[in-house]
Motif scaffolding. Sequence first.
Motif, mmCIF file in Angstrom:
data_model
loop_
_atom_site.group_PDB
_atom_site.id
_atom_site.type_symbol
_atom_site.label_atom_id
_atom_site.label_comp_id
_atom_site.label_asym_id
_atom_site.label_seq_id
_atom_site.Cartn_x
_atom_site.Cartn_y
_atom_site.Cartn_z
ATOM 1 N N ASP A 18 0.922 -0.882 -0.605
ATOM 2 C CA ASP A 18 -0.190 0.009 -0.088
ATOM 3 C C ASP A 18 0.808 1.426 0.097
ATOM 4 O O ASP A 18 2.005 1.137 0.518
ATOM 5 N N ILE A 19 0.558 1.995 -0.789
ATOM 6 C CA ILE A 19 1.071 3.276 -1.061
ATOM 7 C C ILE A 19 -0.315 4.399 -1.073
ATOM 8 O O ILE A 19 -0.727 4.294 -1.431
ATOM 9 N N TYR A 20 0.462 5.152 0.140
ATOM 10 C CA TYR A 20 -1.098 5.927 0.066
ATOM 11 C C TYR A 20 -0.356 7.924 0.108
ATOM 12 O O TYR A 20 0.248 7.715 0.021
ATOM 13 N N ILE A 21 -1.090 8.174 -1.387
ATOM 14 C CA ILE A 21 -0.645 9.818 -1.943
ATOM 15 C C ILE A 21 -0.641 10.872 -1.218
ATOM 16 O O ILE A 21 -2.504 10.571 -1.493
ATOM 17 N N LEU A 22 -0.312 11.513 -0.603
ATOM 18 C CA LEU A 22 -0.999 13.102 0.279
ATOM 19 C C LEU A 22 -1.682 13.794 -0.795
ATOM 20 O O LEU A 22 -3.344 13.862 -0.568
ATOM 21 N N ASN A 23 -1.330 14.192 -1.570
ATOM 22 C CA ASN A 23 -1.881 15.119 -2.287
ATOM 23 C C ASN A 23 -2.909 14.955 -3.093
ATOM 24 O O ASN A 23 -4.323 15.379 -3.439
ATOM 25 N N GLU A 24 -3.058 14.151 -3.527
ATOM 26 C CA GLU A 24 -5.047 13.031 -3.850
ATOM 27 C C GLU A 24 -5.776 12.667 -3.250
ATOM 28 O O GLU A 24 -6.445 11.790 -4.464
ATOM 29 N N ASP A 25 -5.252 12.311 -1.503
ATOM 30 C CA ASP A 25 -6.160 11.037 -0.969
ATOM 31 C C ASP A 25 -6.109 9.826 -1.844
ATOM 32 O O ASP A 25 -7.361 9.310 -1.789
ATOM 33 N N ARG A 26 -5.983 9.170 -2.019
ATOM 34 C CA ARG A 26 -5.785 7.451 -2.802
ATOM 35 C C ARG A 26 -4.609 7.053 -2.400
ATOM 36 O O ARG A 26 -3.394 7.580 -2.439
ATOM 37 N N HIS A 27 -4.458 5.247 -2.765
ATOM 38 C CA HIS A 27 -3.827 5.066 -2.114
ATOM 39 C C HIS A 27 -3.594 3.940 -3.617
ATOM 40 O O HIS A 27 -4.086 3.347 -4.842
ATOM 41 N N GLU A 28 -2.366 3.219 -3.556
ATOM 42 C CA GLU A 28 -1.752 2.375 -4.952
ATOM 43 C C GLU A 28 -0.900 1.247 -4.020
ATOM 44 O O GLU A 28 -0.387 1.627 -2.692
ATOM 45 N N VAL A 29 -0.849 0.221 -4.522
ATOM 46 C CA VAL A 29 -0.323 -0.587 -4.476
ATOM 47 C C VAL A 29 0.090 -1.707 -6.057
ATOM 48 O O VAL A 29 0.108 -1.197 -7.302
ATOM 49 N N GLY A 30 0.835 -2.699 -6.097
ATOM 50 C CA GLY A 30 0.809 -3.361 -7.143
ATOM 51 C C GLY A 30 3.069 -3.590 -7.258
ATOM 52 O O GLY A 30 2.841 -3.890 -8.480
ATOM 53 N N LEU A 31 3.466 -2.618 -6.928
ATOM 54 C CA LEU A 31 5.382 -1.879 -7.038
ATOM 55 C C LEU A 31 5.790 -3.481 -6.956
ATOM 56 O O LEU A 31 5.454 -3.875 -5.442
ATOM 57 N N THR A 32 6.648 -3.926 -7.582
ATOM 58 C CA THR A 32 7.433 -4.913 -7.239
ATOM 59 C C THR A 32 8.659 -4.879 -7.718
ATOM 60 O O THR A 32 8.674 -4.641 -8.355
ATOM 61 N N PHE A 33 10.008 -4.808 -7.076
ATOM 62 C CA PHE A 33 10.986 -4.739 -7.349
ATOM 63 C C PHE A 33 11.581 -6.188 -6.702
ATOM 64 O O PHE A 33 11.395 -6.817 -5.773
ATOM 65 N N LYS A 34 13.699 -6.154 -7.054
ATOM 66 C CA LYS A 34 13.828 -7.283 -7.875
ATOM 67 C C LYS A 34 14.571 -7.329 -6.144
ATOM 68 O O LYS A 34 15.862 -6.618 -6.708
ATOM 69 N N LYS A 35 14.815 -7.927 -4.762
ATOM 70 C CA LYS A 35 15.675 -7.941 -4.187
ATOM 71 C C LYS A 35 17.182 -8.475 -4.338
ATOM 72 O O LYS A 35 18.477 -6.976 -3.673
ATOM 73 N N GLU A 36 17.442 -8.097 -5.141
ATOM 74 C CA GLU A 36 19.344 -8.709 -5.398
ATOM 75 C C GLU A 36 19.345 -7.174 -6.435
ATOM 76 O O GLU A 36 20.754 -6.584 -6.476
ATOM 77 N N ASP A 37 18.700 -6.501 -6.790
ATOM 78 C CA ASP A 37 19.163 -5.022 -7.061
ATOM 79 C C ASP A 37 19.063 -3.895 -6.193
ATOM 80 O O ASP A 37 19.705 -3.129 -6.667
ATOM 81 N N TYR A 38 19.166 -4.375 -5.235
ATOM 82 C CA TYR A 38 19.500 -3.268 -3.909
ATOM 83 C C TYR A 38 20.090 -3.701 -2.995
ATOM 84 O O TYR A 38 19.374 -3.972 -1.668
#
Length: 735
Positions: A407-427
């Motif tokens: 979950d990501i809450y975006i303050l100026n838009e007052d909405r939530h987003e989900v679903g982004l994915t990253f590979k652990k090995e890249d960071y």
Amino acid sequence: MNLYAFISIFASILTIFLGNFIYYKNPKNRLNQLIAILCFLVAYLSFVNFSLRNAESYYTAYLWLKASVLWPLMTPLILTIVLMATKNDLLKNRIFLVLLYIPSIIISILQFTTNQITSNIMVMEYWGWTSPTAFNSPVLYLSMLWITLLGITSITLSYLHYRKSKGLEKQQTFYILMGLTVVIILSLITEAILPLSSIEFPGITYFAAALGLLLVSYGVSQYKLPALTPAIAADEIVSTITNFLVITDDNHEIKYINPAGLKLLEYRYEEIEGKNLKTILPKHGSLDSKSLNSSINISETILRDRNGEDIPILLSTSVISKKSSLLGILYMGTDIRERKAVERKKKALSKQTIVRQGVLLELYREDIFDLETTLKKLTKTDSRTLDVDRVGVWFFKKDKTLIECSDIYILNEDRHEVGLTFKKEDYPKYLEALKKSHNITARNAQKHPVTSEFSDSYLKPNRILSVMNVPIWLQGEMIGILAHEQTRNLREWTLEEQDFAASISYMISLSLEASKREKAQKQIINSLEEKEVLIREVHHRVKNNMQIISSLLSLQSSTIDNKKMKDILEESQNRVKSMSMIHEQLYQSEDLVKIDFSSYVNGLVKNLFQTYSTVSQIELDVDVDEEVKLNIETSIPCGLIINELVSNSLKHAFKDGINGKIWVKMKKKDDQIILKLIDNGAGLPDDFQLEKTSTLGLKLVNGLVEQINGKIEVNTEHGTSFIIKFRELEYKRRV
């Protein structure tokens, strides 16, 4: 270009240079300003003279002649410079200055509108175009008399001042006198004496003026005109004071404000000079010699700028007096906005701490068993309490290879987003640093040695400037990250903000523990139901029976030579296989109710590619979300749809051995499934309509889409694409 035209353009360039040189020697000095103006006037007139002499036609020459109307202004300007250099009191008389310039302005107007000064006839001489002087005009003689009078007056005043001055001032006056003498003598010879004697010779007044100004410029450079005086030194000291300074007379009218004060107030000097002190110090009481003693009075008050904004200041006030008589009052102040801001910040911080403690107490009282609801509540509260643009919660997947945004809450838009994915090995650097520290704060995240790993993949695309990331721990293991992301500006993260974020992270851990316990209880209950469902499904859908049917179709196909019949049996065999694989997925998965479509679609499409092995040059791109899991009521018709459309592309879209690509994409958005099957092959006919198709496969597709209550869109541009949107069917219990 003849020699005389060259002399004119040379004089123009020279005087432009001299004007800049003299002005920037001392731009605040009025004498330097006037000399610079004279230089630029001579530069303009020299250029006009050059253009006149080089004119290509009679009409053009006439226009340039009219453009030279400003020449009569030279002599009153020269006299003004002399009066200022000699410190003559006539300069203080405004009526005198008006009378000085009016005759010259009248001469300019007469030249422009009449032929009383120069005739309207243009003549081409050896030095270029010229206009004969109107010697029969009384106006011309009056004009020459006026100009000559001003020139002689200038020389006389300079000479008298030269006689009585000493030292550096005498040297300065000498160069002014020499410059004026050169201009006057050469002008009289070429513009008056020679023409009256009927001798044709080009006028060189402007060139003479350039030479005269060159002498003045030498004096400026050599003797630093004007000489340093106590008044100049005092002005320089006052002008460099960083605090604002105001001087008023005994009537509280503003007489002086230093540059720092003008900058602070955003006024120009001429806008504020003579105004009452109340204009800029509205809350400061009137002061006089009785209310002020010889000591300095210090107080806090308000300074009001040009835009009406009030600026808090620390003001010191002292009297300017002579022999016990009040001459004026000096006000010197310091802008204390920064100090006030620090005080407000301390008060605000104290207030924020109380508010944040109250927020945490309220959150601890909330029901934290529903993880999804809890995360949305916590991210939103965290973002609003700390005024952070984006607050997100990320968890590691079970195999620890991926980290996914829950979950990501975006303050100026007052909405939530989900679903982004990253590979652990890249960071690796970032994750290792986060494990070893309480948190990671980065004012400039894109350049921070740890968080810059995310710069290109995440920070820049989302315009994230600053971050504060806190690890989420569960049973001694880091299982996720609480991310605070600022997009509006670079931000420093205070210790109080870091402590608040750590408290939110701890609450997420508590929610996970509670959710895990509740999920374990539900799994125990669901496993009993799954066993019952499994028994019912095994009786209705037996994979082995379908495999037998598929084998029989394969055997039958091998005994038939008719290609059309052979293709029909092969298509039927593929349809049976697609249904058989559903049951195979069901039995092999941990969840006996849902089909993992990511694995299923990959297996199904690979099987079809093996069946149509002649199309090995076709590239395949399968992208199915891991979260797409469907029950068996939805899976079978969906599998058949994929089977029919992929088979259709493999058989018909890439004829004659051409290369191509097939895309199979399946995404879940909220409770809706979006299935896309695309190829860049030959495409369908322009008049194609799915409802009116005659082929069995596409008829079957249309019927299956209706069966799952879906909608289908067909696009035949740049190949063929089918987009099918549907929702998972509800399970129907069997008797």
